[in-house]
Structure formats: C-alpha cells, structure tokens
Design an enzyme around this catalytic site. Structure first.
Site, short mmCIF file in Angstrom:
data_model
loop_
_atom_site.label_atom_id
_atom_site.label_comp_id
_atom_site.label_asym_id
_atom_site.label_seq_id
_atom_site.Cartn_x
_atom_site.Cartn_y
_atom_site.Cartn_z
N GLU A 92 -5.82 -3.02 -9.00
CA GLU A 92 -6.49 -2.10 -9.91
C GLU A 92 -7.30 -2.39 -10.66
O GLU A 92 -8.29 -2.31 -10.95
CB GLU A 92 -5.25 -1.25 -10.34
CG GLU A 92 -4.01 -0.29 -9.77
CD GLU A 92 -3.80 -0.85 -8.55
OE1 GLU A 92 -3.28 -1.72 -9.13
OE2 GLU A 92 -2.67 -0.30 -8.11
N HIS A 132 5.83 7.84 -11.92
CA HIS A 132 4.91 8.60 -10.84
C HIS A 132 4.85 9.69 -11.24
O HIS A 132 4.42 10.69 -10.33
CB HIS A 132 6.10 8.34 -9.14
CG HIS A 132 5.53 7.29 -8.27
ND1 HIS A 132 6.74 6.19 -8.90
CD2 HIS A 132 5.32 6.91 -7.21
CE1 HIS A 132 6.92 5.05 -8.14
NE2 HIS A 132 5.34 5.65 -7.04
#
Ligand SMILES: Cc1ncc(C[n+]2csc(CCOP(=O)(O)OP(=O)(O)O)c2C)c(N)n1
Ligand SMILES: Cc1ncc(C[n+]2csc(CCOP(=O)(O)OP(=O)(O)O)c2C)c(N)n1
Ligand SMILES: [Mg+2]
Ligand SMILES: [Mg+2]
Lengths: 320, 345, 320, 345
Positions: free
Chosen positions: C57, C124
C-alpha cells in the site's frame, strides 16, 4: 530547576528503577541518549534495557505489542511524532484493538515528540493527538507542564492500556520547574490552570502557555479568564470543562493541531450538546491553519495560535 | 531553474573521462564549499532549523547526478548537495531554501534539504525515509504510459533507510514493473548514531539485490573514479532496459548527522580505514597524480567556488522573508474547495 | 437498474474513456476485476491501464503520487479502507502536502471501500474519513447514493487535488437507481435529501438511509424531519447546514464512524460556533460506539446507529 | 484451552518418525474435514462473513504447528487450520469463532480466522498482512528479558505478504536481534488472484534470506515428509540459537481465496505440476506405501475426524450468540478511563 525534557528523562529513569518489566526502545536512544537526549545516560545505568532500534517504526510498534502481551512494559520513542504515521497501523489496529478483541491488556507507552518549533517545517512539527484519539482503545496524554510531563509519563507506563504520550518539543528546554512533583492529578482529570469568571479557555500542551499569557493580557483590563489544561485528551474531562462553563458562560477552545476534527471540535461538540444551556455566547475555537506547518518562523508564528490571537479571540468572545 | 553555477563548470565538453572527472570534481568542490558556508552561517545563528551536510559523500552523490540527463528523475536525500548541483539544481535554490526566502523554490514553507522542482525531475524529499523511491517509480511509470523512452530515475538512500518498509515495497515494485530505477544506497556506517550492526544483519547490503531480482553493484564511495564508472554503468544499464539497479556505496560520514551533532560516537577504527578517507582529497590526489589538473588549477577552481557560493549567499540574504500577511494559506490547488482560511476555523 | 457498485465501475470506465491520463492500480483489480468487482471488465477494455499491484500500500500510493506529478491521473483501489493505514504516510505526508510545498498539484483518487457490513469485523469495516479530513490538503468524498457514487467519482478524478473517495460497501449491491445522472451537484455542496421543518439530521454515506428511514418513522406522527446528505465531508458545506438549522432550530448529526473527532464533532462544532443563535435546543450527535467494529451481526447492529436509534435520538431532540 | 481433538490423536507417543508422521497426518485430516464442514455451512447460509480454507496447505501448516512446544509462540494466518490444531488450539475455538458464539475466544467480537489466545502463545491475527511477525519478535524479546530459554516463535505468511513493508521490517528486526523466529512463507503461487510474477521478481523467495542475513530453507509443500523434516529442522536451528529461519514452501492453493471465490484464475498449468498435488493425497499414499497405515486405519481416522467435527459444530450451534444488551462496550481494560459507553457520545 528541572526542564520538561529532564522530567521526561527522570520519569523513564524512575520507571526503569521501580519496574523490571519496563524497557525503552527507539532510534538512537541507547548510548547516544536520543535525538533530544530524553534518554541520556539511561542505557549506561540500565544495561540491556534501553535499546537502539532499526529505522522500522512498524516493527518497533509490533514488537512492543508482543512484548507487552508477554508481560513487559515497553516504552517506545518515536524520533518525531510525524514518523509515527509509518507505525500507525500497528498502533491503531493491533495495540488499540487488543483488549477489546482478546481481553488481554496491551500496556505500551508511545512517546511522540510533538508540535512545532521555529524552523522545523512540515515533517517535524505535527500534532497527531486527534488521529489517535479517533480510534477506540487508546489513551492520549498531552502534558503541558514539567510536573505533568513527569507524573503523566509515570502513570502512562503503569497503566495497562496503550498510551500515546504527546510531549511537546517547544517545551523541552524552555519550560522549567523547581522540582518534580510528589503527587499529581490522575489521568483523565483536567486542571484549572488559572481561575476566572468571565470566560473559559480550554486547551492543552504548548498552547496552555499562550493561553495563560493571553489571560494575563486581558487581566490588565480587569477581565478574569479561566484557563483549563486538559492534560489528557482521551479520556477528555468534560465534567471539569462543563463546571467551568457553568461559572463563566463562555468558552474558547484552543489547539495547535489542524482544525478539522481536532481537540477543539471535540470539546465544542461536547459543550454544545451537554452544556448548551450554560452558554451565554456562541462557543469559539482557535486552531492552527489548515495547511502543513511552515518552516519559516514568520509563517510558523502565524500558522499556530499565539497569545495575541488568543487574546483577540477572547475579546471577540467577550464582545469587546 | 537558475543555473548560477553551471556556466563555468559545464564550459568544457565532457567528451573524455578526464574531462568528466574534472567536471565531477568541481561539482564536489562547489558542494563542499557551499555546505561549509552554510555550516558557518549556522554556527553564526543565521540559519533556523537543521543543517545537514554531505561531507564525505560527494563522490557518490556527484556520480549519480552527473549520470542523469534532462528528462530523468532524481530524488536526492539529505547528503546530496553535489548530486543536486550536477543534476542541474542551482546553488541559489540551496541558499534561498536554507535562508527561507520567499523567492526560493519552497517559498519559506519548507527549508534546508527539503527542496526540489518536480517539473524539472528533481523531487522535494519528505522526511520519512524511504518514501521517495516509490514516487520515482510512479514518475517512471508515467514515462512509460506517455511513451517516453530512455529516461531513468535515481533515488538516494542511507544504510539506515534500508530498514524501512517503504524501501522494501518500492524496490520490489520497481522490480515487478522492470522500471529503470537506480537506487543508490550510501552505507556510511551509521544512521544518525546507530551503527550498521544495529540496523541489519546481512554481510553486505548488496546481498539484498538477489532477493528482489535486480542487479546489484558495490562501489568504494571514497573513490570518484569508481563511483563514476560503477554508478554511471548502472545508470546505463537501467537506461537500456535492464530494470532496477541497486548500488551500495561504502564510505564514512565525515560530519555530524546534522550540524548540531558532534558525531563523537563514530568509531575511530573507521577513520583509519580506506572507507574513512575524504573523497575530495582522494580525488584531488588523483587529479594531480594523473596530471589531469595541476595545483594552480585546483586553486583557481576553489576560488571560483568560493565566489559562486558567496554570490549565492549574498543574493539569498538580500531576498525578502515570507510575509505571513501575504501568504496564501491554502493547501489545495482548487482554492474554492479549501476550508479554514480564517483563523477561527 | 444500476447499483451503487456498478455506478463506481461506470465512472471509472467513463474516466478511462474520456481521459488518456487515467489509469487504475490496485490489488486484484486487473483481469480479476477487484475484490468487489468494481473494475470488472475494465482491464479487458483498456489494456495496460488497469494494473494489478503487489500488496504494498505504501508503494501503491507513492507511485500514484509520482505518476500524478508527471501528468497522469491515477485511481488507486485499496482493497478495504482499513488497509489504507499501511499507505497512510504517503497519503497524508506526500500527496496532501505536495501542492502547498511545491505549487504542483497532485491529482490522485484513492478509492476506500469503507464501512460496516454484517460479519466483516474490526478490520474490514472501518470508516476513516475523519482521519484523512484532519490533515490539510485532501478532499474527502462520501457518496450516499448511486448518482453520487457516479458523479462524485468522475469529479474526483477530474479534480487537480488528491481525493479520498469513501465508498460504502453496505450500499454496493443494495442500493439501486434507475439510471446514471446527467448532471450533479458539485463537490463541496450538500444536498437536502428530505425537507422538513421540525429538526435537521446531518449525515452522509450509508447513514443517510438510516436517517431517511427514521424521518419516515417520525413522519407517521406528523413530524417533519429535514435530512441533509453532506456528500463531501471536506470541504464541509456549513452554509447548507446552517440554512437548514435556521429553518428547523434543531440538529442531530449522525455518523457511522467512531465518535471522538469524527464528522459529527466537526459539524456540531461549526453549528455551535456559527449557528448558536439559530438553535432552539442543544444540538445532538449519534455515532458508532467507541470500540472496534464487531463481527457478529447482533453486536454490529447495536454498534452503529440505525433508523431505530436515530428515531429515538430525534424524539429526544424534539423533547417527545 | 479446550483440547477436544487432542486425546485420540496425541494418544500415541511421538517417539519415532512414522508415529510423528501419522500424528501430523491426522491433524491434517481433521483440519480438512473441519474446513469442509464450515464450507458446507457457509454454502447453507449458516456462516456470516468470510470463510477461508487451507486446502492444499495442510502439510506445511501442520509441520509448523507440530514442531512447536508449550511456551513457544505461533502466529498463524488464514490457511493454518492444521497448524493451529497441532499447536494445541481446540476445534471448538474454530467452530465457536466461525459461528460468532459468545463463549468462543473472540466472543463474537471477531470471527472466522481472527482468533487466538495470546496467553497460550497463539496470536490472534489482525488482517493487515505482515503485521503479526514483529509481534512475535516482541514476545521473543520478552522471553529473552525474562530469561526464558529455548523457546521459539513461528509466523506464517503467503507469497503476497512478502511484498508488505511489515514483512521486511520484522524479519530484519529479528535478524538484528538474532531472535528465534521461524518465518514460514507459503508460496502457493497466488495472492488472491495475483500471480507471483505480479508480486515479486526474484527467482525464488528464499533468495531474500541472504539479504537479511538469516538462514533460508526451501521445501516442497505438498510433501509432508519434507515439511516435517525441513520445518522441524529449522525450528530446531532457531531453538539452538541460530537466529531467524526463513522457510519457503511451494504448493498450490486448492481452494478459492475464500469460499466466495471460484478461483477460475488459477492456471491449469499449475494443477498438473507436482506442486499442484493435494498434500493429503500425497501423505495418504505415503502412509500406505510405507506401510505406516493401512486403508482401514485411514477409514477409522476419517470417521473419527468427522465425529469430532460434528461434535464441535453441534456444540457451537447450541451456544448463545452475543447479546448486545449485555455486551460491555469498552475498549480499555481500565474501564473508568473509557469514554463513550453511551450511544450519544
Ligand atoms: C521513517 C523515519 N524514521 C525516522 C526518521 C529520523 N531520521 C532522519 S535521518 C535518520 C538517520 C538516517 O540514516 P541513514 O539512512 O543511514 O542516512 P545518513 O544520515 O547516514 O545519510 C533518522 C533516523 C526519519 N526521517 N524517517
Ligand atoms: C496490508 C493488506 N493489504 C491487503 C490485504 C487484503 N488481502 C487479504 S489476503 C490477500 C492475499 C494474500 O495472499 P498471500 O499472502 O499469498 O496469502 P494466501 O492467501 O495465498 O495464503 C490480500 C490482498 C490485507 N489483508 N492486508
Ligand atoms: Mg547512514
Ligand atoms: Mg499466496
């Protein structure tokens, strides 16, 4: 006389003395004593317990969490608060969620040398308390005095929960006290740093001193400004703030961080919801400007709130 | 970009190696003299904030900068004054930024080593170590999208920065995309006060190349000739489509981490090793020994450097400081979408 | 009928069509079409412009910034918003500061699949808009409708500044519209999703639909609740909110994120400072609880605000 | 910790290799049967959220789990059902967590593969790939501080996770501290849909070992015998003070990334290679071929596994779900310092 920085060193020294579970870990904190000398001499006094880390903020934090789970009390020094963004994930997703997920506490202390000083620029000046406060599971301390630098750090290390300790670099050498305190307010209690009846300034960390100077300035014209030092911004001592506003009817929240969602937003949201009927005037807030922190002292001095801009805001608040 | 220092040094054509060597040496000298000047201003209290020198690192840095061409990318770090000059950064950018002048490329908003001109391929570093490498990758990816061929991008790192996740992710990304990235790791034995043995455990940082599937090169960072050859060769390899090149140069930092630091922790052991040599002295002897320059030429060059530096400093000292009242406090290019321009927000 | 997710795909498709500078980069977004299929078919239609990234990322973000500086318009998909904490540094310190430092704009769009769904758990489900909004230099969009998912994403990609695009996973498949819009409100303008005169609910993203349901419920008893969809939380359209509060005198801010320093804090702080005299009652806010987002649907349904808890809060606000 | 599955399998003494092999095989079988059961519950709509299987990965996982002892640390990832069981996690922890039961170790707060018992050395993974490795390092550091000797810590990663900065920082940290870390990288050729060639460019992930200064080992992940030997050997090396051990095991994921994924993207090419074999079939043939078990024993074991799994599922299905009204909405262990327990805050 002892400085704010020395108080931080003394707290770490004391923690190492009284608790064999404590160790320190960070870049250049060993023999060198740290970029700011906050651990000077400690590696020598406590061999093997003051450890130089590689430049790996993520792994620094992860290993602290593991050690904490295994019964240790790590104290991590980030070289600058700004670099904690690289270890961010471990702090907010691993440390902060640990107790809630597993029921195991995660007693780590993360020291963040925070805040602006002239010439430090965009990447060595940040105030990140609001970032960490947004996540559940962390305690965020923001000492404004030598005494609190000492006592809050000792308490942070003793607490079973992860603590983000935002120490302000501007206060490191400037701020001095006669001696270290024997007793202290506990984490979670704000302190009335100056009493007053006309308006309340709620602030923390380096801005406390700007606010006190502003109060002093207004006192020359007979205005009595109450100044609250939050000390801990999560938990945030809403009760003390409300009680003050009940007396003064007016509130100005001041923070050195950026405005959007910062401490001043949180304070005003709480006062507006829970103290609406105590207010005689619209609440106000004052923050740094919504840009990166500038390098040049001319710009820096305008970017953040100062005694002058706080005094001006107070005059507005008092409708002078 | 202003090229105050360019004319006199670029005068000679770089057709042969001695000429390239001389040119590189003169950038090194200029960097050294310029940095010494800033250090003395710092000691005189004229510089706000930190001062970071590349003393001992000039050979590696200049060899990187000189191997790059227009259209290439360069992401220097704190010790890259020589490479910046060779890449084309004006000495004025250096002095204006250190002095925080409004007319400098950073306009007083950022200072010291945090400067650059992205349009000219010179990236302004952020402080977070390792973070510039993937930015170079992205610029190279853009070149690929845009059909620009034959350009390369170089990024500098220190031994300490190899411990960052950013280093790892970005060299791996470059390897996967087969980008023409040149990653110059200067192993100057310390990261601030931290010695190599507290930073990594491999016997040589170049051993990492294999694990990324990229070419690895080592070079004696105190020897300009080797630096020009090895780094220049690696840049050529990247330019010709051979993917990322990892170069590990060894030397010793001959200054403090910053000018606030007396670097007492540097082991005297290192100072006696070849890697503890001053690359400028080495190069000077090389020039004299090979007969590529004589003592009077060296003297002239040194004097020329001093003049250029004095001019650049004098110019910068005359420039106005930023004026907060005229400052546009706006972090967005779409000004109408910015908030908080009032102090109250 | 077109879903919220399809609208996101269509916006990306259109952007790829109309602007050769646009490319997409993210984990599994190529041939596979992405974890949520937001890029399904696009790699095939636009060869070489929809690129699978490694699980990196930080480097994903860094490369996007570099490409943007060099004239491209990268759109980055984080597989889940939660994982953007690992690329956080590049976003807040590199992308967000670029224009201010250098005068060069940095047109990147970061898509963050955000928010809770049953069974997604602590890692999540996160809503990170307030984190990014706290830093200067970013635009934060939070579409609540199919139309906005489309038009705001197109506008995000066209803007010269870095945009954090918080798309809500709960709306991906549920939410449907007849067709894609031809015109839209611009970034920075809130929308009155339902008009009313008794109280104002200010919200955004998935919570809009809970708020509308709550308004519907109160309508059965004759109460007219105005519901504002912020659309963009930075910039935040204070004017539209103030105008509404001027009509209703009462405000409830609702957000799915954690409370401390979230959107609701920022909204209330602004209304308290700038709209104090418009208020007939203390402002209120409602957020998720201050713990990680729970996995089990029973817990999840209680952790976040719902139509029921919003309706209850509104009854409080109306002093029923 | 409950050890529902332990008794029958641990009954035999692991004095000789065939016995170890049998023991390992039975954990593999139990994991496979248990996961198939959860997958069928998922298809029946009985499981909320994701379901992630270790099909094809059991040999590697069990070899890791079985090499660990009490006092050791294990940080499993999503495909480590077999290793968890071998390490001592009860099958009930698995079923209770998947079903979100209040009585499970995660109490419905987290689900599926996100479970653990830190006090027993079993770390509950967070989702962010690579993030568990440095936590293991920290636990091992704590052991060192506490004078505990001979313990090791194992962490699992996939090929994809090697691209994370967290992987890099943590293996380097372990190398610098010479920690007894065993890092088991299962290269199953894909990270979700992403094939190796989009993930890294080195010819073998084990080539990274050199660049960290740690021992590297490769193993055929489909072959239980090799896994037991290589991983067991590496654990032994770490235990004896030889620092971190990087193991790269090759195999193929024989399931979707999660049960929502049909994994159509997996190249059929791989399925025909030895690494595409099902490690359970390979082990079964090995058992039969060596005469370490006969067909009827295999049948009995399979039946026993089915019984255990059915019991664990039935037990979990009877357990109450978490009750939000009784839930303590508090993220701090010092409850008095927590804020926001009211819905209004
Ligand atoms: C992520 C991050 N962590 C910490 C720092 C603070 N820091 C600045 S320079 C430095 C040492 C760098 O050492 P090295 O990479 O070897 O470069 P050198 O200074 O030797 O040239 C450190 C720790 C930083 N800039 N970024
Ligand atoms: C930092 C981070 N980015 C993205 C993800 C989303 N994600 C979960 S599993 C996965 C693939 C992992 O592949 P690999 O490491 O090879 O393990 P495998 O699934 O093959 O066992 C991804 C991308 C994540 N969990 N963490
Ligand atoms: Mg170095
Ligand atoms: Mg994989």
């Amino acid at each position: 006389m002892i400085t704010y920085l020395e108080a931080i060193r003394e707290a770490q020294k004391k923690a190492l003395e009284i608790d064999p579970r404590v160790y320190l870990y960070g870049q250049d904190i060993g023999a060198f004593g740290g970029a700011f000398k906050a651990t000077k001499g400690l590696a020598q006094t406590f061999p093997g317990r003051v450890i130089d880390s590689p430049i790996s903020e993520d792994a620094m934090m992860g290993s602290a969490i593991g050690a904490a789970l295994q019964g240790m009390r790590p104290v991590i020094e980030m070289q600058f608060a700004d670099f904690s963004t690289v270890g961010f994930n471990q702090i907010v997703n691993q440390a902060a969620t640990m107790f809630w997920r597993t029921g195991e506490s995660c007693p780590i202390t993360v020291r963040l040398p925070s805040g602006g000083t002239p010439g430090s620029g965009p990447f060595h000046s940040q105030n990140l308390e609001a970032l960490y406060a947004h996540y559940p599971g962390l305690i965020i301390l923001t000492p404004a005095t030598v005494e609190d630098a000492y006592s809050l750090l000792l308490e942070a290390i003793a607490l079973d929960d992860p603590v983000i300790f935002c120490e302000h670099k501007y206060l490191y050498y400037h701020l001095k006290a006669e001696s270290l305190p024997e007793t202290a307010l506990p984490v979670g209690k704000a302190r009335i740093a100056r009493t007053g009846r006309d308006a309340t300034v709620v602030t923390y960390s380096a801005m406390l001193h700007e606010a006190l100077a502003a109060a002093e300035e207004l006192a020359e014209n007979g205005w009595e400004i109450e100044v609250i030092d939050l000390r801990s911004i999560k938990p945030l001592d809403t009760d003390t703030v409300l009680a003050s506003v009940a007396r003064t009817g007016r509130i100005l929240a001041v923070g050195e961080a950026w405005p959007w969602g910062g401490v001043t937003a949180e304070v005003l949201a709480r006062i507006a919801t829970d103290g609406f009927n105590l207010l005689d005037a619209p609440p106000m807030r004052l923050n740094s400007k919504d840009t990166p922190v500038p390098f040049h002292p001319n710009l820096w001095g305008t970017h953040r709130p100062t005694a002058r801009t706080i005094a001006n805001a107070l005059r507005d608040l008092l409708r002078l | 970009m202003l090229h105050l220092a360019e004319a006199p040094i670029r005068a000679g054509k770089a057709s042969d190696f001695p000429e390239t060597y001389r040119r590189a040496f003169r950038w090194m000298l200029l960097a050294r003299v310029a940095e010494e000047k800033i250090a003395s201003l710092f000691r005189g209290g004229r510089i706000t904030g930190g001062v970071f020198l590349g003393k001992g690192q000039e050979a590696i840095s200049v060899a990187t900068g000189i191997a790059l061409k227009e259209g290439d990318i360069f992401a220097p770090l704190i010790r890259d004054q020589a490479g910046r000059l060779a890449f084309g950064e004006s000495l004025l950018d250096f002095t204006l930024t250190y002095l925080g002048a409004r007319s400098g490329p950073m306009r007083g908003r950022d200072g010291n080593v945090h400067r650059g001109r992205p349009r000219e391929g010179l990236l302004p570093m952020i402080s977070h170590l390792g973070a510039m490498v993937s930015v170079v990758n992205g610029m190279l990816l853009a070149h690929r999208f845009q059909g620009k061929k034959g350009t390369v991008g170089a990024a500098s790192l220190g031994d300490g920065a190899t411990s960052t996740g950013a280093f790892h992710e970005s060299i791996n990304q470059a390897a996967v995309e087969k980008l023409p990235l040149i990653l110059v790791v200067t192993n100057n034995q310390y990261a601030y006060s931290t010695p190599n043995e507290r930073q990594f455990a491999c016997s040589d940082l170049v051993d990492k190349a294999l694990g990324y599937g990229v070419n690895g090169h080592t070079v004696d960072g105190t020897d300009l000739e080797s630096c020009l050859q090895i780094i220049g060769g690696a840049v050529q390899l990247a330019r010709e489509g051979n993917g990322p090149q990892l170069i590990v140069a060894s030397n010793l930092r001959l200054a403090g981490h910053g000018e606030h630091d007396d670097s007492h922790y540097i082991s005297s052991h290192f100072k006696e090793l070849p890697l503890g040599r001053d690359c400028i002295e080495v190069a000077q002897n090389h020039l004299l020994g090979k007969g590529w320059a004589d003592a009077s030429a060296l003297e002239v060059w040194t004097r020329e450097c001093a003049v250029q530096v004095d001019e650049a400093v004098a110019h910068a000292l005359r420039e106005p400081a930023p004026d907060p009242a005229q400052e546009e406090w706006c972090a967005l290019s779409h000004r109408h979408l910015a908030e908080g321009n009032s102090a109250k927000f």
